[in-house]
Design a protein around this motif. Structure first.
Motif, PDB file in Angstrom:
ATOM      1  N   GLN A   1      29.969  -5.622 -10.600  1.00  0.00           N
ATOM      2  CA  GLN A   1      29.036  -5.880 -11.694  1.00  0.00           C
ATOM      3  C   GLN A   1      27.631  -6.048 -11.123  1.00  0.00           C
ATOM      4  N   ASP A   2      26.660  -5.477 -11.804  1.00  0.00           N
ATOM      5  CA  ASP A   2      25.262  -5.640 -11.408  1.00  0.00           C
ATOM      6  C   ASP A   2      24.463  -6.020 -12.639  1.00  0.00           C
ATOM      7  N   TYR A   3      23.258  -6.507 -12.394  1.00  0.00           N
ATOM      8  CA  TYR A   3      22.448  -7.046 -13.488  1.00  0.00           C
ATOM      9  C   TYR A   3      21.032  -6.493 -13.350  1.00  0.00           C
ATOM     10  N   PRO A   4      20.818  -5.225 -13.662  1.00  0.00           N
ATOM     11  CA  PRO A   4      19.518  -4.597 -13.393  1.00  0.00           C
ATOM     12  C   PRO A   4      18.357  -5.245 -14.136  1.00  0.00           C
ATOM     13  N   GLY A   5      18.618  -5.873 -15.246  1.00  0.00           N
ATOM     14  CA  GLY A   5      17.534  -6.509 -15.989  1.00  0.00           C
ATOM     15  C   GLY A   5      17.224  -7.923 -15.563  1.00  0.00           C
ATOM     16  N   ASP A   6      18.065  -8.505 -14.698  1.00  0.00           N
ATOM     17  CA  ASP A   6      17.850  -9.881 -14.250  1.00  0.00           C
ATOM     18  C   ASP A   6      16.970  -9.877 -13.009  1.00  0.00           C
ATOM     19  N   LEU A   7      15.805 -10.501 -13.118  1.00  0.00           N
ATOM     20  CA  LEU A   7      14.858 -10.491 -12.017  1.00  0.00           C
ATOM     21  C   LEU A   7      15.012 -11.698 -11.108  1.00  0.00           C
ATOM     22  N   ASP A   8      15.989 -12.561 -11.382  1.00  0.00           N
ATOM     23  CA  ASP A   8      16.175 -13.733 -10.517  1.00  0.00           C
ATOM     24  C   ASP A   8      17.410 -13.591  -9.638  1.00  0.00           C
ATOM     25  N   ILE A   9      17.773 -12.333  -9.312  1.00  0.00           N
ATOM     26  CA  ILE A   9      18.787 -12.115  -8.285  1.00  0.00           C
ATOM     27  C   ILE A   9      18.121 -11.345  -7.142  1.00  0.00           C
TER      28      ILE A   9
ATOM     29  N   SER B   1      14.275 -19.212 -10.118  1.00  0.00           N
ATOM     30  CA  SER B   1      15.204 -19.969 -10.946  1.00  0.00           C
ATOM     31  C   SER B   1      16.132 -20.720 -10.000  1.00  0.00           C
ATOM     32  N   ARG B   2      16.885 -21.657 -10.534  1.00  0.00           N
ATOM     33  CA  ARG B   2      17.854 -22.371  -9.700  1.00  0.00           C
ATOM     34  C   ARG B   2      18.934 -21.408  -9.197  1.00  0.00           C
TER      35      ARG B   2
ATOM     36  N   ASP C   1      21.681 -18.485  -4.886  1.00  0.00           N
ATOM     37  CA  ASP C   1      22.213 -17.216  -4.404  1.00  0.00           C
ATOM     38  C   ASP C   1      21.509 -16.750  -3.142  1.00  0.00           C
ATOM     39  N   LEU C   2      20.178 -16.909  -3.113  1.00  0.00           N
ATOM     40  CA  LEU C   2      19.437 -16.428  -1.961  1.00  0.00           C
ATOM     41  C   LEU C   2      19.759 -17.256  -0.721  1.00  0.00           C
ATOM     42  N   LEU C   3      19.883 -18.568  -0.888  1.00  0.00           N
ATOM     43  CA  LEU C   3      20.204 -19.425   0.245  1.00  0.00           C
ATOM     44  C   LEU C   3      21.576 -19.076   0.813  1.00  0.00           C
ATOM     45  N   GLN C   4      22.538 -18.839  -0.072  1.00  0.00           N
ATOM     46  CA  GLN C   4      23.883 -18.490   0.379  1.00  0.00           C
ATOM     47  C   GLN C   4      23.898 -17.137   1.088  1.00  0.00           C
ATOM     48  N   GLU C   5      23.246 -16.151   0.501  1.00  0.00           N
ATOM     49  CA  GLU C   5      23.207 -14.821   1.098  1.00  0.00           C
ATOM     50  C   GLU C   5      22.460 -14.828   2.427  1.00  0.00           C
ATOM     51  N   TRP C   6      21.349 -15.548   2.483  1.00  0.00           N
ATOM     52  CA  TRP C   6      20.548 -15.598   3.700  1.00  0.00           C
ATOM     53  C   TRP C   6      21.329 -16.236   4.848  1.00  0.00           C
TER      54      TRP C   6
ATOM     55  N   VAL D   1       8.904 -16.496  -5.700  1.00  0.00           N
ATOM     56  CA  VAL D   1       8.181 -17.779  -5.794  1.00  0.00           C
ATOM     57  C   VAL D   1       6.729 -17.474  -6.148  1.00  0.00           C
ATOM     58  N   LEU D   2       6.548 -16.694  -7.195  1.00  0.00           N
ATOM     59  CA  LEU D   2       5.223 -16.178  -7.552  1.00  0.00           C
ATOM     60  C   LEU D   2       4.246 -17.270  -7.950  1.00  0.00           C
ATOM     61  N   GLU D   3       4.755 -18.430  -8.329  1.00  0.00           N
ATOM     62  CA  GLU D   3       3.875 -19.542  -8.704  1.00  0.00           C
ATOM     63  C   GLU D   3       3.835 -20.615  -7.618  1.00  0.00           C
ATOM     64  N   ILE D   4       3.983 -20.188  -6.397  1.00  0.00           N
ATOM     65  CA  ILE D   4       4.039 -21.124  -5.280  1.00  0.00           C
ATOM     66  C   ILE D   4       2.757 -21.942  -5.153  1.00  0.00           C
ATOM     67  N   ALA D   5       1.629 -21.411  -5.620  1.00  0.00           N
ATOM     68  CA  ALA D   5       0.355 -22.138  -5.542  1.00  0.00           C
ATOM     69  C   ALA D   5       0.353 -23.378  -6.420  1.00  0.00           C
ATOM     70  N   ASN D   6       1.069 -23.330  -7.543  1.00  0.00           N
ATOM     71  CA  ASN D   6       1.006 -24.422  -8.513  1.00  0.00           C
ATOM     72  C   ASN D   6       2.329 -25.133  -8.756  1.00  0.00           C
ATOM     73  N   ARG D   7       3.421 -24.607  -8.235  1.00  0.00           N
ATOM     74  CA  ARG D   7       4.724 -25.196  -8.507  1.00  0.00           C
ATOM     75  C   ARG D   7       5.303 -25.806  -7.233  1.00  0.00           C
ATOM     76  N   PRO D   8       5.348 -27.124  -7.152  1.00  0.00           N
ATOM     77  CA  PRO D   8       5.845 -27.763  -5.919  1.00  0.00           C
ATOM     78  C   PRO D   8       7.278 -27.395  -5.580  1.00  0.00           C
ATOM     79  N   GLU D   9       8.144 -27.144  -6.598  1.00  0.00           N
ATOM     80  CA  GLU D   9       9.525 -26.811  -6.284  1.00  0.00           C
ATOM     81  C   GLU D   9       9.628 -25.462  -5.562  1.00  0.00           C
ATOM     82  N   GLN D  10       8.691 -24.546  -5.852  1.00  0.00           N
ATOM     83  CA  GLN D  10       8.701 -23.264  -5.168  1.00  0.00           C
ATOM     84  C   GLN D  10       8.218 -23.407  -3.725  1.00  0.00           C
ATOM     85  N   ARG D  11       7.249 -24.270  -3.506  1.00  0.00           N
ATOM     86  CA  ARG D  11       6.820 -24.545  -2.135  1.00  0.00           C
ATOM     87  C   ARG D  11       7.953 -25.205  -1.349  1.00  0.00           C
ATOM     88  N   GLU D  12       8.657 -26.117  -1.981  1.00  0.00           N
ATOM     89  CA  GLU D  12       9.761 -26.790  -1.295  1.00  0.00           C
ATOM     90  C   GLU D  12      10.904 -25.833  -1.004  1.00  0.00           C
ATOM     91  N   PHE D  13      11.126 -24.869  -1.890  1.00  0.00           N
ATOM     92  CA  PHE D  13      12.158 -23.876  -1.636  1.00  0.00           C
ATOM     93  C   PHE D  13      11.792 -23.030  -0.421  1.00  0.00           C
TER      94      PHE D  13
END
Length: 576
Positions: free
Chosen positions: A128-136, A364-365, A370-375, A400-412
């Motif tokens: 299964q794939d999810y071509p419309g999902d941009l958070d994979i 997204s969470r 998923d990225l942490l597990q795959e990496w 993490v396109l909002e890394i400048a303003n979103r602390p959770e993205q910087r922490e990720f």
């Protein structure tokens, strides 16, 4: 078509003699499980070499293959290895559900022993794939059916080798090899399926000469031991001077493990390593304790017939030969985890590699999980390859396109870098390659400026470099700053040059071969002349679909004389 079925052993860092490929023709179907087609594995259905070659989206695809187990495997455990399936899949063997796997860049292993039959077996795989999902994590695969801009044809399904091998109940599951360069020794971290009444013998050789032996009696399934290399046995040569691995001299030591249980040999595995050290000190990138200038080229790892899968194993070697002919000593594999066979050829032919993950695009969470597990699977799978000298978990703030303003993205971003170093402390990490770094061992910069004078001024001083924003993004995210990291321009150039009627785009355009070489010189020389830069990565190796900014065509034909490219790349006969 046998030449493209990928018959070589798929896992060169951990080889057994007995194995069987399941590459070749499989039953296949779209959406419903009716198997009305055939597909050639390991090529995705979008790739012409699959035998299907259609670029259309499907929610689900199905694979089926019948197979027999050799009679001599009858009393052994049978392991099924699936190299990589994009994006998630379920596997059944003889009707029993055996595995659910998420992640399109790395593979997994199934113990089929409980369900194996002597008179014939069947494996079924639902993808299964999810071509419309941009958070994979999808990398350069486009979420539309027609590729455009910097994105390419999507890939769904099996794209690396499928194979099986027999093992005894007591066998070696994994060994991580860490060269201890300064100590002239090697550390081995092993995992066994069983350890009671077992001994593990390890022998290191170089060109047939024994460089070290050790026999241990494990006291658990996991353990660590170090083995000192015997310089006297190697003829009295200095290990770190005369046997070190570099791109210029890719010397490899062979390793053989023998697991014995009750004095009987139950498993033999062959591997190899390079005696080399990667480090960062005083603002410099060091290879084997010496400053080393990295001349990398961006390698997307796509082929016109196979997309993310090379048509044959020989194609990896051909690419590396061309890369070295053009004066480069390494590649940044971009937005994919390359097949271990490529890394094997890089190890033996001498090519630096930056290992990278496929990015998602929307945070997204689920992406974080998923990225942490795959990496983590990528880093551990490829840990032993001496060619890999840096890790790049994120690129240009994708995901993490909002890394400048979103602390959770910087922490990720920070967490990914720290997690990488927790798994592998022997290599530097570029946390967010290109800009908006949070916690990086390297200051990497993406700069597609084409004007020579602008580049000269930009890289003339440290102050101008640190304050520059080539893509309109600051080099450091909020709360972070420069602390003496080596500076590497890890994307630049991208000059388009159309040959053979190709149509497409690049970051600047050349009208002739002569114009292309002059433009290539104009972007390369300011980088080479800057005393502050420790290396570069030119974009890119080949044209790909609508991108015509490669030094080679998509079919790997030279656009201009490769010797002239080499002279510019290596800085020979620089002007001024």
């Amino acid at each position: 078509m046998d030449s493209i079925l990928r018959q070589e052993y798929p896992r060169p860092q951990f080889q057994r003699t007995e194995w069987m490929t399941l590459n070749g023709m499989w039953d296949f179907s779209f959406d419903e499980e009716n198997y009305d087609r055939k597909i050639r594995v390991p090529f995705v259905y979008e790739a012409p070499l699959s035998g299907i070659g259609v670029n259309e989206f499907h929610d689900v695809i199905w694979y089926r293959r019948e197979f027999l187990i050799p009679g001599e495997w009858a009393d052994k455990q049978i392991l099924l290895h699936i190299g990589a399936v994009d994006y998630s899949c379920d596997v059944w063997v003889n009707g029993r559900h055996m595995a659910h796997h998420v992640g399109g860049q790395t593979g997994f292993c199934i113990d089929m022993t409980p369900v194996i039959k002597k008179n014939g077996n069947q494996v079924r795989i639902r993808v299964q794939d999810y071509p419309g999902d941009l958070d994979i994590p999808r990398g350069k695969q486009f979420w539309k059916e027609k590729s455009e801009s910097i994105f390419y044809t999507a890939s769904m399904g099996i794209w690396q080798s499928v194979w099986m091998e027999p093992v005894e109940a007591a066998h070696i599951e994994q060994v991580l090899i860490t060269p201890l360069f300064d100590e002239k020794a090697v550390r081995f971290d092993y995992e066994l399926s069983h350890w009671q009444d077992c001994t593990l013998e390890t022998e290191i050789t170089f060109q047939g000469k024994t460089a070290g032996k050790m026999r241990i009696s494990p006291v658990g399934k996991k353990g660590t031991f170090c083995l000192q290399l015997d310089e006297a046995a190697l003829g009295g040569w200095n290990v770190t001077e005369d046997f070190a691995w570099t791109p210029e001299h890719p010397r490899l030591f062979d390793v053989e493990y023998r697991l014995k249980q009750s004095q009987e040999t139950v498993d033999v595995v062959k591997s190899y390593f390079g005696m080399r050290k990667v480090s960062v000190a005083s603002g410099r990138f060091l290879l084997n304790n010496r400053p080393y200038y990295q001349r990398l080229i961006l390698d997307q790892g796509y082929w016109p017939g196979g997309l993310m899968s090379a048509p044959s194993d020989e194609d990896y070697g051909k690419d590396i030969t061309l890369i070295k002919q053009m004066g480069f000593n390494g590649v940044r594999i971009h937005q994919k985890a390359e097949d271990p066979r490529f890394l094997y050829h890089a190890d033996r032919m001498g090519l630096l590699v930056w290992g990278e993950n496929a990015s998602g695009y929307v945070y997204s969470r689920r992406l974080a999980q998923d990225l942490l597990q795959e990496w983590s699977r990528i880093v551990l799978r490829d840990y032993n390859h001496p060619s890999i000298v840096a890790w790049t978990p994120l690129n240009e703030s994708w995901g993490v396109l909002e890394i400048a303003n979103r602390p959770e993205q910087r922490e990720f971003c920070r967490a990914l870098a720290a997690f990488t170093k927790a798994l592998d402390s022997s290599r530097p990490v570029s946390d967010n390659d290109g800009w908006e770094h949070v916690d990086s061992d390297l200051l990497t910069i993406h700069d597609y400026e084409s004007q020579e004078e602008v580049l000269k001024e930009r890289y003339a001083s440290m102050e101008q470099i640190i304050n520059a924003q080539p893509a309109g993004r600051p080099l450091y995210a909020k709360g972070s700053g420069y602390h003496g990291e080596p500076i590497i321009v890890s994307e630049f150039g991208g000059i388009s040059f159309a040959v053979e009627g190709a149509k497409g785009w690049g970051y600047s355009t050349a009208g002739s071969a002569r114009d292309f070489l002059e433009r290539y010189r104009a972007v390369m020389e300011p980088i080479l002349k800057s005393p502050h830069i420790q290396g570069f990565c030119y974009t890119q190796l080949t044209d790909i679909e609508q991108e015509i900014n490669g030094l080679l065509t998509y079919d790997r034909a030279a656009k201009v004389d490769l010797e002239q490219i080499r002279r510019i790349t290596s800085g020979e006969n620089m002007t001024g």
